[in-house]
Design a protein around this motif. Structure first.
Motif, PDB file in Angstrom:
ATOM      1  N   GLN A   2      20.660  40.592  32.886  1.00 39.70           N
ATOM      2  CA  GLN A   2      21.514  41.476  33.667  1.00 39.70           C
ATOM      3  C   GLN A   2      21.305  42.938  33.267  1.00 39.70           C
ATOM      4  OE1 GLN A   2      23.542  40.609  36.147  1.00 39.70           O
ATOM      5  NE2 GLN A   2      23.056  38.462  35.949  1.00 39.70           N
ATOM      6  N   LEU A   3      21.570  43.841  34.201  1.00 40.26           N
ATOM      7  CA  LEU A   3      21.410  45.268  33.952  1.00 40.26           C
ATOM      8  C   LEU A   3      22.200  45.711  32.728  1.00 40.26           C
ATOM      9  CD1 LEU A   3      20.418  48.082  34.641  1.00 40.26           C
ATOM     10  CD2 LEU A   3      22.287  48.245  36.309  1.00 40.26           C
ATOM     11  N   ARG A   4      23.444  45.286  32.649  1.00 38.93           N
ATOM     12  CA  ARG A   4      24.297  45.702  31.528  1.00 38.93           C
ATOM     13  C   ARG A   4      23.669  45.307  30.191  1.00 38.93           C
ATOM     14  NH1 ARG A   4      29.935  46.674  30.237  1.00 38.93           N
ATOM     15  NH2 ARG A   4      29.877  46.863  27.991  1.00 38.93           N
ATOM     16  N   ASP A   5      23.139  44.103  30.111  1.00 41.21           N
ATOM     17  CA  ASP A   5      22.503  43.646  28.876  1.00 41.21           C
ATOM     18  C   ASP A   5      21.297  44.516  28.508  1.00 41.21           C
ATOM     19  OD1 ASP A   5      24.309  41.503  28.685  1.00 41.21           O
ATOM     20  OD2 ASP A   5      23.014  40.209  29.886  1.00 41.21           O
ATOM     21  N   LEU A   6      20.496  44.850  29.504  1.00 41.36           N
ATOM     22  CA  LEU A   6      19.328  45.694  29.255  1.00 41.36           C
ATOM     23  C   LEU A   6      19.743  47.092  28.800  1.00 41.36           C
ATOM     24  CD1 LEU A   6      17.065  44.645  32.242  1.00 41.36           C
ATOM     25  CD2 LEU A   6      16.674  44.167  29.808  1.00 41.36           C
ATOM     26  N   LEU A   7      20.771  47.628  29.427  1.00 37.44           N
ATOM     27  CA  LEU A   7      21.243  48.951  29.028  1.00 37.44           C
ATOM     28  C   LEU A   7      21.739  48.949  27.593  1.00 37.44           C
ATOM     29  CD1 LEU A   7      23.147  50.070  32.256  1.00 37.44           C
ATOM     30  CD2 LEU A   7      20.874  50.817  31.486  1.00 37.44           C
ATOM     31  N   GLU A   8      22.434  47.908  27.205  1.00 35.93           N
ATOM     32  CA  GLU A   8      22.954  47.835  25.840  1.00 35.93           C
ATOM     33  C   GLU A   8      21.838  47.727  24.805  1.00 35.93           C
ATOM     34  OE1 GLU A   8      25.830  44.671  25.787  1.00 35.93           O
ATOM     35  OE2 GLU A   8      27.345  45.905  26.765  1.00 35.93           O
ATOM     36  N   ARG A   9      20.701  47.191  25.200  1.00 42.14           N
ATOM     37  CA  ARG A   9      19.564  47.046  24.279  1.00 42.14           C
ATOM     38  C   ARG A   9      18.690  48.291  24.228  1.00 42.14           C
ATOM     39  NH1 ARG A   9      16.075  42.866  26.295  1.00 42.14           N
ATOM     40  NH2 ARG A   9      14.853  43.352  24.461  1.00 42.14           N
ATOM     41  N   ALA A  10      18.853  49.177  25.194  1.00 44.20           N
ATOM     42  CA  ALA A  10      17.975  50.345  25.318  1.00 44.20           C
ATOM     43  C   ALA A  10      18.310  51.421  24.287  1.00 44.20           C
ATOM     44  CB  ALA A  10      18.091  50.927  26.726  1.00 44.20           C
ATOM     45  N   SER A  11      17.293  52.176  23.926  1.00 41.20           N
ATOM     46  CA  SER A  11      17.514  53.342  23.074  1.00 41.20           C
ATOM     47  C   SER A  11      18.231  54.412  23.897  1.00 41.20           C
ATOM     48  CB  SER A  11      16.168  53.897  22.584  1.00 41.20           C
ATOM     49  OG  SER A  11      15.445  54.437  23.686  1.00 41.20           O
ATOM     50  N   ARG A  12      18.779  55.365  23.225  1.00 43.43           N
ATOM     51  CA  ARG A  12      19.438  56.481  23.901  1.00 43.43           C
ATOM     52  C   ARG A  12      18.461  57.188  24.840  1.00 43.43           C
ATOM     53  NH1 ARG A  12      24.456  58.819  22.715  1.00 43.43           N
ATOM     54  NH2 ARG A  12      24.932  57.494  20.976  1.00 43.43           N
ATOM     55  N   GLU A  13      17.228  57.365  24.373  1.00 42.66           N
ATOM     56  CA  GLU A  13      16.219  58.035  25.187  1.00 42.66           C
ATOM     57  C   GLU A  13      15.932  57.264  26.477  1.00 42.66           C
ATOM     58  OE1 GLU A  13      15.971  57.492  21.853  1.00 42.66           O
ATOM     59  OE2 GLU A  13      16.325  59.574  21.262  1.00 42.66           O
ATOM     60  N   LEU A  14      15.813  55.941  26.372  1.00 48.00           N
ATOM     61  CA  LEU A  14      15.583  55.132  27.571  1.00 48.00           C
ATOM     62  C   LEU A  14      16.801  55.159  28.495  1.00 48.00           C
ATOM     63  CD1 LEU A  14      13.608  51.904  26.590  1.00 48.00           C
ATOM     64  CD2 LEU A  14      12.864  53.820  27.994  1.00 48.00           C
ATOM     65  N   GLU A  88      11.894  50.063  36.270  1.00 44.87           N
ATOM     66  CA  GLU A  88      10.637  50.185  35.529  1.00 44.87           C
ATOM     67  C   GLU A  88      10.883  50.824  34.159  1.00 44.87           C
ATOM     68  OE1 GLU A  88       7.459  49.140  36.161  1.00 44.87           O
ATOM     69  OE2 GLU A  88       8.321  48.059  37.864  1.00 44.87           O
ATOM     70  N   VAL A  89      11.795  51.765  34.102  1.00 46.14           N
ATOM     71  CA  VAL A  89      12.136  52.407  32.820  1.00 46.14           C
ATOM     72  C   VAL A  89      12.601  51.351  31.824  1.00 46.14           C
ATOM     73  CG1 VAL A  89      13.799  53.957  31.695  1.00 46.14           C
ATOM     74  CG2 VAL A  89      12.680  54.651  33.834  1.00 46.14           C
ATOM     75  N   LEU A  90      13.441  50.437  32.281  1.00 43.98           N
ATOM     76  CA  LEU A  90      13.981  49.423  31.372  1.00 43.98           C
ATOM     77  C   LEU A  90      12.933  48.395  30.961  1.00 43.98           C
ATOM     78  CD1 LEU A  90      17.541  48.829  32.841  1.00 43.98           C
ATOM     79  CD2 LEU A  90      16.861  50.253  30.909  1.00 43.98           C
ATOM     80  N   LYS A  91      11.852  48.278  31.706  1.00 46.24           N
ATOM     81  CA  LYS A  91      10.792  47.356  31.339  1.00 46.24           C
ATOM     82  C   LYS A  91      10.058  47.836  30.092  1.00 46.24           C
ATOM     83  CE  LYS A  91       9.980  45.234  35.790  1.00 46.24           C
ATOM     84  NZ  LYS A  91       9.027  44.996  36.870  1.00 46.24           N
ATOM     85  N   LEU A  93      11.448  48.340  27.388  1.00 46.02           N
ATOM     86  CA  LEU A  93      12.173  47.822  26.224  1.00 46.02           C
ATOM     87  C   LEU A  93      11.301  46.894  25.395  1.00 46.02           C
ATOM     88  CD1 LEU A  93      15.715  46.946  27.599  1.00 46.02           C
ATOM     89  CD2 LEU A  93      15.176  48.599  25.842  1.00 46.02           C
ATOM     90  N   ASP A  94      11.293  47.152  24.136  1.00 47.05           N
ATOM     91  CA  ASP A  94      10.630  46.264  23.190  1.00 47.05           C
ATOM     92  C   ASP A  94      11.620  45.162  22.848  1.00 47.05           C
ATOM     93  OD1 ASP A  94      10.175  46.362  19.707  1.00 47.05           O
ATOM     94  OD2 ASP A  94       8.812  45.412  21.112  1.00 47.05           O
ATOM     95  N   PRO A  95      11.190  43.892  22.800  1.00 50.51           N
ATOM     96  CA  PRO A  95      12.135  42.809  22.496  1.00 50.51           C
ATOM     97  C   PRO A  95      12.926  43.006  21.209  1.00 50.51           C
ATOM     98  CG  PRO A  95       9.985  41.918  23.094  1.00 50.51           C
ATOM     99  CD  PRO A  95       9.846  43.419  23.021  1.00 50.51           C
ATOM    100  N   GLY A  96      12.391  43.798  20.280  1.00 53.14           N
ATOM    101  CA  GLY A  96      13.096  44.017  19.029  1.00 53.14           C
ATOM    102  C   GLY A  96      13.922  45.285  18.992  1.00 53.14           C
ATOM    103  N   SER A  97      14.046  45.973  20.116  1.00 53.65           N
ATOM    104  CA  SER A  97      14.783  47.243  20.103  1.00 53.65           C
ATOM    105  C   SER A  97      16.275  47.005  19.947  1.00 53.65           C
ATOM    106  CB  SER A  97      14.485  48.048  21.364  1.00 53.65           C
ATOM    107  OG  SER A  97      15.000  47.415  22.497  1.00 53.65           O
ATOM    108  N   SER A  98      16.937  48.043  19.499  1.00 56.08           N
ATOM    109  CA  SER A  98      18.390  47.947  19.323  1.00 56.08           C
ATOM    110  C   SER A  98      19.053  49.103  20.068  1.00 56.08           C
ATOM    111  CB  SER A  98      18.744  47.991  17.841  1.00 56.08           C
ATOM    112  OG  SER A  98      18.308  49.209  17.289  1.00 56.08           O
ATOM    113  N   PRO A  99      20.361  49.000  20.325  1.00 55.69           N
ATOM    114  CA  PRO A  99      21.053  50.072  21.036  1.00 55.69           C
ATOM    115  C   PRO A  99      20.936  51.405  20.317  1.00 55.69           C
ATOM    116  CG  PRO A  99      22.487  48.160  20.763  1.00 55.69           C
ATOM    117  CD  PRO A  99      21.235  47.918  19.963  1.00 55.69           C
ATOM    118  N   GLY A 100      20.949  52.493  21.153  1.00 50.45           N
ATOM    119  CA  GLY A 100      20.874  53.880  20.752  1.00 50.45           C
ATOM    120  C   GLY A 100      21.235  54.176  19.379  1.00 50.45           C
TER     121      GLY A 100
END
Length: 100
Positions: A2-14, A88-91, A93-100
């Motif tokens: 889900q979008l929300r899950d991807l956003l929570e995993r993204a860095s602040r920059e992403l 595409e921006v959210l793609k 994401l590295d599987p090991g990334s953590s929130p901002g």
């Protein structure tokens, strides 16, 4: 995922890049000469809220549920064809990334 899950995993920059890509999509939508005044008002409001989130993210303000919910809510009405670039921006994401 889900979008929300991807956003929570993204860095602040992403997150900032995602929000800016959504804003860009809304500016493209706003060019449609057939839009009603209500449609233009909706687009303006979505841009307003998304810019506020981008500013808060750039100022390193807290990442909380309200912020994520606001980004998701204001991204939803973007025309599906214009959602491609933000997704595409959210793609990136590295599987090991953590929130901002």
């Amino acid at each position: 995922m889900q979008l929300r899950d991807l956003l929570e995993r993204a860095s602040r920059e992403l997150l900032i890049e995602f929000v800016l890509a959504a804003i860009h999509g809304y500016t493209i939508m706003a060019r449609d000469p057939d839009l009603t005044e209500d449609d233009r008002t909706m687009i303006n409001n979505r841009i307003h809220y998304l810019v506020g989130h981008a500013l808060s993210l750039s100022r390193r303000e807290e990442l909380d549920a309200w912020r994520f919910d606001g980004i998701v809510e204001n991204f939803g009405p973007l025309a599906p064809s214009l959602q491609k670039h933000p997704w595409e921006v959210l793609k990136k994401l590295d599987p090991g990334s953590s929130p901002g």
